[in-house]
Design a protein around this motif. Sequence first.
Motif, PDB file in Angstrom:
ATOM      1  N   VAL A 199       0.843  -1.197   0.000  1.00  0.00           N
ATOM      2  CA  VAL A 199       0.000   0.000   0.000  1.00  0.00           C
ATOM      3  C   VAL A 199       0.883   1.254   0.000  1.00  0.00           C
ATOM      4  N   ASN A 200       0.837   1.979  -1.088  1.00  0.00           N
ATOM      5  CA  ASN A 200       1.531   3.264  -1.176  1.00  0.00           C
ATOM      6  C   ASN A 200       0.567   4.338  -0.676  1.00  0.00           C
ATOM      7  N   VAL A 201       0.654   4.612   0.626  1.00  0.00           N
ATOM      8  CA  VAL A 201      -0.321   5.502   1.256  1.00  0.00           C
ATOM      9  C   VAL A 201      -0.260   6.898   0.642  1.00  0.00           C
ATOM     10  N   GLN A 202       0.951   7.373   0.369  1.00  0.00           N
ATOM     11  CA  GLN A 202       1.112   8.716  -0.207  1.00  0.00           C
ATOM     12  C   GLN A 202       0.366   8.825  -1.535  1.00  0.00           C
ATOM     13  N   LYS A 203       0.458   7.784  -2.339  1.00  0.00           N
ATOM     14  CA  LYS A 203      -0.201   7.803  -3.646  1.00  0.00           C
ATOM     15  C   LYS A 203      -1.707   7.575  -3.522  1.00  0.00           C
ATOM     16  N   GLU A 204      -2.095   6.554  -2.760  1.00  0.00           N
ATOM     17  CA  GLU A 204      -3.505   6.174  -2.677  1.00  0.00           C
ATOM     18  C   GLU A 204      -4.366   7.233  -2.003  1.00  0.00           C
ATOM     19  N   LEU A 205      -3.800   7.912  -0.998  1.00  0.00           N
ATOM     20  CA  LEU A 205      -4.602   8.854  -0.206  1.00  0.00           C
ATOM     21  C   LEU A 205      -4.114  10.290  -0.351  1.00  0.00           C
ATOM     22  N   ASN A 206      -3.466  10.576  -1.460  1.00  0.00           N
ATOM     23  CA  ASN A 206      -2.913  11.921  -1.654  1.00  0.00           C
ATOM     24  C   ASN A 206      -3.990  12.996  -1.610  1.00  0.00           C
ATOM     25  N   TYR A 207      -5.213  12.655  -2.029  1.00  0.00           N
ATOM     26  CA  TYR A 207      -6.293  13.644  -2.007  1.00  0.00           C
ATOM     27  C   TYR A 207      -6.593  14.134  -0.591  1.00  0.00           C
ATOM     28  N   VAL A 208      -6.395  13.266   0.415  1.00  0.00           N
ATOM     29  CA  VAL A 208      -6.591  13.683   1.810  1.00  0.00           C
ATOM     30  C   VAL A 208      -5.536  14.732   2.176  1.00  0.00           C
ATOM     31  N   TYR A 209      -4.304  14.478   1.785  1.00  0.00           N
ATOM     32  CA  TYR A 209      -3.210  15.385   2.152  1.00  0.00           C
ATOM     33  C   TYR A 209      -3.332  16.715   1.405  1.00  0.00           C
ATOM     34  N   GLU A 210      -3.781  16.655   0.173  1.00  0.00           N
ATOM     35  CA  GLU A 210      -4.017  17.897  -0.576  1.00  0.00           C
ATOM     36  C   GLU A 210      -5.123  18.715   0.090  1.00  0.00           C
ATOM     37  N   ALA A 211      -6.175  18.034   0.548  1.00  0.00           N
ATOM     38  CA  ALA A 211      -7.277  18.735   1.223  1.00  0.00           C
ATOM     39  C   ALA A 211      -6.798  19.372   2.526  1.00  0.00           C
ATOM     40  N   ILE A 212      -5.929  18.678   3.245  1.00  0.00           N
ATOM     41  CA  ILE A 212      -5.407  19.219   4.511  1.00  0.00           C
ATOM     42  C   ILE A 212      -4.565  20.466   4.260  1.00  0.00           C
ATOM     43  N   THR A 213      -3.680  20.389   3.289  1.00  0.00           N
ATOM     44  CA  THR A 213      -2.825  21.553   2.990  1.00  0.00           C
ATOM     45  C   THR A 213      -3.664  22.748   2.552  1.00  0.00           C
ATOM     46  N   LEU A 214      -4.622  22.496   1.673  1.00  0.00           N
ATOM     47  CA  LEU A 214      -5.502  23.571   1.198  1.00  0.00           C
ATOM     48  C   LEU A 214      -6.302  24.165   2.349  1.00  0.00           C
ATOM     49  N   THR A 215      -6.802  23.309   3.236  1.00  0.00           N
ATOM     50  CA  THR A 215      -7.603  23.774   4.367  1.00  0.00           C
ATOM     51  C   THR A 215      -6.763  24.602   5.330  1.00  0.00           C
ATOM     52  N   ARG A 216      -5.544  24.144   5.625  1.00  0.00           N
ATOM     53  CA  ARG A 216      -4.669  24.925   6.502  1.00  0.00           C
ATOM     54  C   ARG A 216      -4.454  26.329   5.942  1.00  0.00           C
ATOM     55  N   LYS A 217      -4.279  26.415   4.632  1.00  0.00           N
ATOM     56  CA  LYS A 217      -4.063  27.730   4.015  1.00  0.00           C
ATOM     57  C   LYS A 217      -5.317  28.591   4.139  1.00  0.00           C
ATOM     58  N   LYS A 218      -6.481  27.977   3.901  1.00  0.00           N
ATOM     59  CA  LYS A 218      -7.737  28.731   4.000  1.00  0.00           C
ATOM     60  C   LYS A 218      -8.055  29.134   5.439  1.00  0.00           C
ATOM     61  N   LEU A 219      -7.659  28.303   6.389  1.00  0.00           N
ATOM     62  CA  LEU A 219      -7.906  28.632   7.801  1.00  0.00           C
ATOM     63  C   LEU A 219      -7.139  29.877   8.227  1.00  0.00           C
ATOM     64  N   ALA A 220      -5.978  30.063   7.615  1.00  0.00           N
ATOM     65  CA  ALA A 220      -5.157  31.248   7.896  1.00  0.00           C
ATOM     66  C   ALA A 220      -4.913  31.440   9.394  1.00  0.00           C
ATOM     67  N   GLY A 221      -4.732  30.325  10.103  1.00  0.00           N
ATOM     68  CA  GLY A 221      -4.383  30.406  11.519  1.00  0.00           C
ATOM     69  C   GLY A 221      -5.543  30.609  12.466  1.00  0.00           C
ATOM     70  N   ARG A 222      -6.776  30.575  11.956  1.00  0.00           N
ATOM     71  CA  ARG A 222      -7.921  30.837  12.842  1.00  0.00           C
ATOM     72  C   ARG A 222      -8.005  29.822  13.981  1.00  0.00           C
ATOM     73  N   VAL A 223      -7.931  28.544  13.638  1.00  0.00           N
ATOM     74  CA  VAL A 223      -7.975  27.447  14.630  1.00  0.00           C
ATOM     75  C   VAL A 223      -7.092  26.318  14.107  1.00  0.00           C
ATOM     76  N   PRO A 224      -6.690  25.390  14.976  1.00  0.00           N
ATOM     77  CA  PRO A 224      -5.902  24.245  14.507  1.00  0.00           C
ATOM     78  C   PRO A 224      -6.747  23.286  13.676  1.00  0.00           C
ATOM     79  N   LEU A 225      -6.054  22.468  12.868  1.00  0.00           N
ATOM     80  CA  LEU A 225      -6.703  21.485  12.018  1.00  0.00           C
ATOM     81  C   LEU A 225      -6.360  20.077  12.515  1.00  0.00           C
TER      82      LEU A 225
END
Length: 365
Positions: free
Chosen positions: A124-150
């Motif tokens: 199981v290549n987790v990075q490849k199979e679940l990359n969409y989760v990690y992309e969503a996390i990075t995008l969300t952190r940017k949109k949160l702009a430090g308001r609250v932790p993720l």
Amino acid sequence: MEHSFEPLKNDLLLRAAWGQVVERPPMWVMRQAGRYLPEYHVAKGNRDFFECCRDPEVASTLTLQPVERFAGLLDAAIIFSDILVIPQAMGMEVEMVDKKGPHFPNPLKVSTDGQYQRVLEREVNVQKELNYVYEAITLTRKKLAGRVPLIGFCGAPWTLLCYMVEGGGTKLFAQSKTWVYRYPTESKALLAKIADICVDHLALQVQAGAQMVMVFDSWAGELGPMSFREFSEPYLSYIAEKLPAKLKSLGLDPVPMTVFPKGAWYALDSVCNLGYNVVGMDWLQDPEAAVKIRGSRSVVFQGNADPGVLYGTKEAITQAVQHMIEGFWVNKKGWIANLGHGITPGVDPDNLKHFFAEVHRLTKN
């Protein structure tokens, strides 16, 4: 891969999770991004549930909805995803059936039918199979702009095994019990593989921007004390032990870790020794009794109002909050306010707002 994010403006949750004295208990609720919010249905549109999970833009939008609706009251965002992305990464098909829930068209039947071996041996290549989760996390952190932790999360090995052999939700757990009592060796091999994938998945979520992680053992309470010690606890302990080392190998600092063994009230004492910073508990546990069991250990509790109280009156919600405060809120530390399980469909969002507001009001000073 390193990301640059804005500094946190509200780090209350993280300070509390590390066991520090804080000015008030932080709060968030499980499934806070979901069907009870009218805006969820607008953003989801005609997509099915897993389509939303796999689209980073949609997942981040859904994650942010409660943060925006309850601005100033909510102290965390939790990424919009699902515990069943791990079985999907292991090669199993999972559908989300409307008004029924998750469904595996081909669950694991017996240990000798070939499918079990294929799942067990699959690289199981987790990075490849679940990359969409990690992309969503990075995008969300940017949109949160430090308001609250993720917060990032995964399902616990025992709970995921249940889904993989039952084929979905169940009341009897007949297949789960068949596997652990008829094929204990094969079950433990599968549980160990899932635990390794959980460690990788959580670490990659932190690398992508998650600032805290949670392990959901939603069906822990289906095991009795002896079976919980054999088929759940060792794998929860493994994740807590291996994740910090995995983060270190990636050049990352440790993050607070939460475990939620729903229904396993009998195991609270031993769960407090598993190595997690935070132990989530459901509404079957009495707050004051739980604090006595914890004793001098530096574990933080999270929970534990009955989600059903949100169907009730404002007075009933206030009473539930007061009961938690009187039991959990000791010396201004050791508690993260939450429900005892996920918020349920049909709840009036204003009742959840009242829940948050009452935690604020009743813990002021």
